[in-house]
Design an enzyme around this catalytic site. Structure first.
Site, mmCIF file in Angstrom:
data_model
loop_
_atom_site.group_PDB
_atom_site.id
_atom_site.type_symbol
_atom_site.label_atom_id
_atom_site.label_comp_id
_atom_site.label_asym_id
_atom_site.label_seq_id
_atom_site.Cartn_x
_atom_site.Cartn_y
_atom_site.Cartn_z
ATOM 1 N N GLN A 224 0.824 -1.139 0.072
ATOM 2 C CA GLN A 224 -0.026 0.106 0.029
ATOM 3 C C GLN A 224 0.882 1.216 -0.078
ATOM 4 O O GLN A 224 0.229 2.330 -0.008
ATOM 5 C CB GLN A 224 -0.923 0.141 1.168
ATOM 6 C CG GLN A 224 -1.892 -1.070 1.197
ATOM 7 C CD GLN A 224 -2.863 -1.251 2.598
ATOM 8 O OE1 GLN A 224 -2.854 -2.463 3.147
ATOM 9 N NE2 GLN A 224 -3.331 0.010 3.059
ATOM 10 N N ARG A 371 -8.577 -1.281 8.645
ATOM 11 C CA ARG A 371 -9.501 -0.266 8.222
ATOM 12 C C ARG A 371 -9.658 0.643 9.172
ATOM 13 O O ARG A 371 -10.866 0.985 9.976
ATOM 14 C CB ARG A 371 -10.620 -0.957 7.927
ATOM 15 C CG ARG A 371 -11.627 -0.157 6.845
ATOM 16 C CD ARG A 371 -12.419 -0.943 5.873
ATOM 17 N NE ARG A 371 -13.041 -0.236 5.137
ATOM 18 C CZ ARG A 371 -13.631 -0.542 3.926
ATOM 19 N NH1 ARG A 371 -14.065 -1.776 3.932
ATOM 20 N NH2 ARG A 371 -14.207 0.321 3.098
ATOM 21 N N CYS A 372 -8.472 1.336 9.718
ATOM 22 C CA CYS A 372 -8.913 2.287 10.893
ATOM 23 C C CYS A 372 -7.503 3.083 10.904
ATOM 24 O O CYS A 372 -6.484 2.664 10.580
ATOM 25 C CB CYS A 372 -8.790 1.596 12.209
ATOM 26 S SG CYS A 372 -7.549 1.527 13.400
ATOM 27 N N GLU A 742 -12.716 4.350 5.841
ATOM 28 C CA GLU A 742 -12.643 3.251 7.045
ATOM 29 C C GLU A 742 -13.849 3.801 7.976
ATOM 30 O O GLU A 742 -13.972 3.033 8.974
ATOM 31 C CB GLU A 742 -11.526 3.714 7.908
ATOM 32 C CG GLU A 742 -10.199 3.436 6.937
ATOM 33 C CD GLU A 742 -8.861 4.185 7.619
ATOM 34 O OE1 GLU A 742 -7.774 3.541 7.897
ATOM 35 O OE2 GLU A 742 -8.835 5.158 7.824
#
Ligand code: MCN
Ligand code: CUN
Length: 796
Positions: A224, A371-372, A742
């Site tokens: 990423q 996802r945070c 998110e």
């Protein structure tokens, strides 16, 4: 008056629900993922993993593996050590074993690698490696790690005498103590946010290709953050940075899993350098679930000081985070527990204090963001569970308690009790929209009537505001690299363009939405703008995609670079129209003469002029780069409301309805935003209801396959009712957008858990830890007690 401006929606500009251009190849099976990369002469690498969670390595005998036909190389820790590569730095200033030398510290740890003609030979050869282990007692939770007789897991570190990774605190301790002394009511709650795993469909992998002739190292990998990897490879492997090219091809989901640097990447790179051939490593599903990118695993002791009328006077939080064997979180350097202290940002809390302790255990490294935005998921979960408990303790209505304590619309920018500055929001309005949508008053009546007939209905509210878009560079860096991002736009002579950013999407739709920002700023139809990300040889330097930072930072850079292009195009327009720049006006896609609006030139005509008819002295071409260092983070807000019915006999609970009200400022592509919200809600539902990956008392990973670790399918996923009425443009973002990627995964879990706990009103049950499995609910109902999800401790 001008009448020739383009219709922004028609050209796929801001606010257009343009279909995702990348899906054309994805849904046809034409994506190009790391495993699709096939290079001439390519070899395959497999990893031998430790079966034991904690053991001293007495010896490793790889001689039988070397003898297997087709084996080219066997890498062990000892060999890595001769090149100073047995250990590597982590993104949180710790070290992590690449291949174990002294001890193994978690089940699944990388012990050796085999590189062979095909992956099957490599796998067989791994099994032929003989490792003599001397087992040591495993430590699987913070309490065991803290015991006075606990073995020191990280005895490789000279300064490490215990299993504590850090002690960190933030806030005002004395002020918080005073607030608690004045409280009418003190509400307490203890929780565990269990380990969870991002489990993208595509596992991690890399294809390293070192070319001896050119000395260039090209690595295709599922990362990423390709530029950070390039910098890390340059530093760790001591290779010149310009000779390293990281290409992150299509990514089959990241969700945070693909931010850290994993041993497999390092080994495939070294193997390629040693063998002078391309080496491919593709992780299998169990390898991914057992050893990479775990999130959460954190315990909370929370307390709220309350006035009788419901006003929150102060908050105290203590967290114990189980980091596993290596502290490898990706997070801004300054903050040991990520942005946990974003808790209570949406509430007007005068004073708060947070202490955080991190512990080493014999588990795979944990604490990666899933996802945070760096532990915000935990922060919001703890916050909203504490808020529900506090309202219950006061006997107040859940909605009313929140409304009363929300930061008010005219109180921005707002300084949070832990020192953040939130930018904007309309919290009460979001709540009202949500309550109206779910039919709050009616549901409460229905709930009371149902209860009389023995049916257990519950309603859970959760809110969240999240700091999205690290940096600014003043406060945010990773390993000293400042957090900002970038965009590079080249407009060709025919008015078509190519845009590159320092972000790297993994399914979020950047190829679609970045072109929409260009369309909005320049009037070039989105279809005429190709977006490319992920190649460090062509993309401008950026920090990558995580923490929903792409829109807040790279997206802002796209707007800024477009404006630079527009500024040059204006000069070209003045030249073409033979007037001075001051006499020129802009409307979407076109410059015109103020006094004579019918006389104008399109952006495409300006582009042609940049290559064929520029004024004297002007540099030819129409391209530019922008680096964007945001003044602040963006703070989206959301309200999630869930209603459930719990079966009192079995503990099974079903979602009746779920309403989501998200305010992420201006939406670039409303359809993509809704997709992001639905995806996040589904992950929230999974975490709260079914996903279970843990370690038993012996340190065995439980849930390292999809039979045990459940991903919800369309069958069990509830329907969502999404609301987009509330739009608070971000005051400091060039197009008013805030992050969204998110939000739903961050705020969603507490809504589900709060709903189940609400259904159990009257039983005295205050908490059931996630996942809220039916047997836990049954236990809570039957024995009228809280159910902890803390991992087991050996009794014998
Ligand atoms: N968007 C928009 N309008 C806004 C905000 C965002 O149209 N106001 C669009 C963006 O242009 C982008 C998408 O929504 O196409 C998400 O944008 P953003 O909120 O900026 O988040 P990022 O692009 O930085 O994505 C990261 C975020 C994270 S951290 C995780 S984890 C996650 C998530 O995105 N992983 C995902 N969503 C995912 N979705 C998919 N399909 N796959 C993943 O791995
Ligand atoms: Cu927070 S998981 Mo995403 O930041 O890649």
């Amino acid at each position: 008056m001008t009448t020739q401006a383009l219709d922004e929606i028609k050209i796929g500009g801001l606010g257009a629900s343009r279909k995702r251009v990348e899906d054309d190849r994805f849904i046809r099976g034409k994506g190009n993922y790391t495993d699709d990369v096939v290079l001439p002469g390519m070899l395959h690498m497999e990893i031998l993993r430790s079966p034991l969670p904690h053991a001293r390595i007495k010896s490793i005998d790889a001689s039988k593996a070397w003898e297997i036909p087709g084996v080219h190389l066997v890498l062990t820790g000892e060999m890595m050590a001769t090149r100073n590569l047995a250990w590597m730095p982590t993104l949180s200033y710790d070290t992590q074993a690449v291949l174990a030398t002294d001890k193994v510290r978690f089940q699944g740890q990388e012990v050796a690698c085999v590189i062979a003609d095909d992956p099957y030979i490599a796998k067989d050869a791994c099994e032929a490696i003989e490792v003599d282990y001397e087992p040591l007692p495993p430590i699987v939770n913070p309490w065991q790690a803290l015991a006075s007789d606990a073995p020191v897991i990280r005895d490789d570190k000279v300064s490490q005498a215990d299993n504590v990774v850090y002690n960190w605190e933030v806030g005002d301790k004395a002020g918080t103590d005073r607030a608690f002394a004045q409280a009418d009511v003190i509400s307490k709650l203890e929780l565990h946010y269990p380990r969870s795993h991002p489990s993208p469909i595509e596992c991690c992998g890399s294809v390293a290709d070192f070319n001896r002739a050119t000395s260039k190292l090209t690595v295709y990998m599922t990362t990423q953050a390709p530029h950070i990897i390039r910098a890390a490879v340059a530093m760790v492997a001591e290779l010149p940075e310009q000779m390293i090219r990281i290409i992150s091809p299509d990514i089959g989901g990241g969700f945070g899993n693909k931010v850290p640097i994993y041993p497999g990447y390092v080994c495939s790179i070294l193997a390629s350098i040693l063998l002078e051939r391309p080496v491919k490593w593709i992780e299998d599903k169990t390898g991914n679930l057992i050893s990479t990118g775990f999130a959460r695993d954190i315990y909370l002791k929370g307390e709220m000081a309350l006035r009788r009328d419901g006003k929150i006077l102060g908050v105290r939080m203590h967290t114990d985070a189980d980091h596993g064997a290596f502290f490898s979180d990706a997070q801004p350097s300054k903050f040991k527990i990520g942005l946990m202290h974003s808790a209570f940002a949406a509430y007007d809390v005068p004073v708060a204090h947070l202490t955080a302790r991190g512990l080493y255990t014999n588990k795979a490294p944990g604490g990666v963001a899933y996802r945070c935005s760096f532990r915000v998921t935990e922060a919001m979960f703890f916050q909203e569970r504490m808020v529900q408990a506090a309202a219950d303790d006061l006997g107040m209505d859940q909605a009313e308690f929140r409304r009363m304590n929300f930061v008010k619309d005219d109180d921005f920018p707002h300084r949070t009790p832990f020192g953040f500055l939130t930018d904007s929001g309309q919290y009460a309005k979001c709540l009202d929209v949500g309550l109206a949508a779910i039919g709050y008053e009616n549901f409460r009546k229905e709930q009371a009537e149902a209860r009389e007939r023995g049916r257990l209905l519950g309603l859970g509210i959760s809110t969240m505001t999240e700091p999205l878009g690290a940096g600014n560079s003043r406060e945010y860096d990773i390993l000293g690299i400042k957090m900002f991002d970038s965009a590079d736009l080249k407009v060709h002579m025919t008015g078509k363009a190519i845009l590159r950013t320092g972000a790297r999407g993994q399914g979020q739709g950047h190829e679609t939405t970045w072109a929409q920002i260009v369309a909005h700023e320049l009037g070039i139809p989105a279809d005429d703008v190709t977006v490319e990300e992920g190649d460090t040889d062509t993309a401008p330097f950026g920090m990558g995609t995580y923490a929903s930072r792409s829109t807040p930072v790279a997206g802002a850079a796209v707007a800024m670079v477009s404006r630079k292009i527009r500024a040059k195009a204006r000069k070209l327009a003045a030249h073409l129209l033979e007037v001075s720049e001051e006499d020129i006006e802009w409307e979407l896609g076109r410059f015109y003469v103020r006094s004579s609006p019918g006389r104008g030139v399109t952006i495409q005509e300006c582009a042609m002029a940049a290559y064929s008819n520029m004024p004297d002295g002007m540099e030819p071409g129409l391209e530019n780069t922008a680096y964007y260092d945001p003044p602040n983070l963006t703070w989206p807000f959301a309200v999630y409301i869930v209603t459930v019915e719990v079966d009192p006999e079995t503990g099974v609970w079903d979602v009746l309805r779920m309403v989501a009200v998200d305010d992420c400022g201006v939406r670039i592509n409303p359809m993509i935003v809704e997709g992001q919200i639905m995806g996040g809600l589904t992950e929230a539902y999974a975490m709260s209801s079914m996903q279970f990956i843990t370690f038993d008392a012996d340190g065995n990973c439980v849930g390292s396959n999809y039979m045990d670790y459940l991903l919800p399918s369309a069958w069990e996923t509830p329907g969502y009712e999404l609301h987009s009425e509330v739009v608070t443009p971000c005051p400091h973002h060039p197009i008013g957008a805030k992050g969204i990627g998110e939000c739903a995964a961050v705020g969603g879990p507490a809504a589900f858990v709060n709903a189940v706990i609400d259904a159990l009103t009257g039983t005295g049950v205050r908490n059931i830890d996630m996942p809220v499995l039916p047997d836990r609910v049954w236990e809570a109902i039957t024995y009228r007690r809280d159910v902890s999800g803390a991992p087991p401790v050996r009794q014998d």
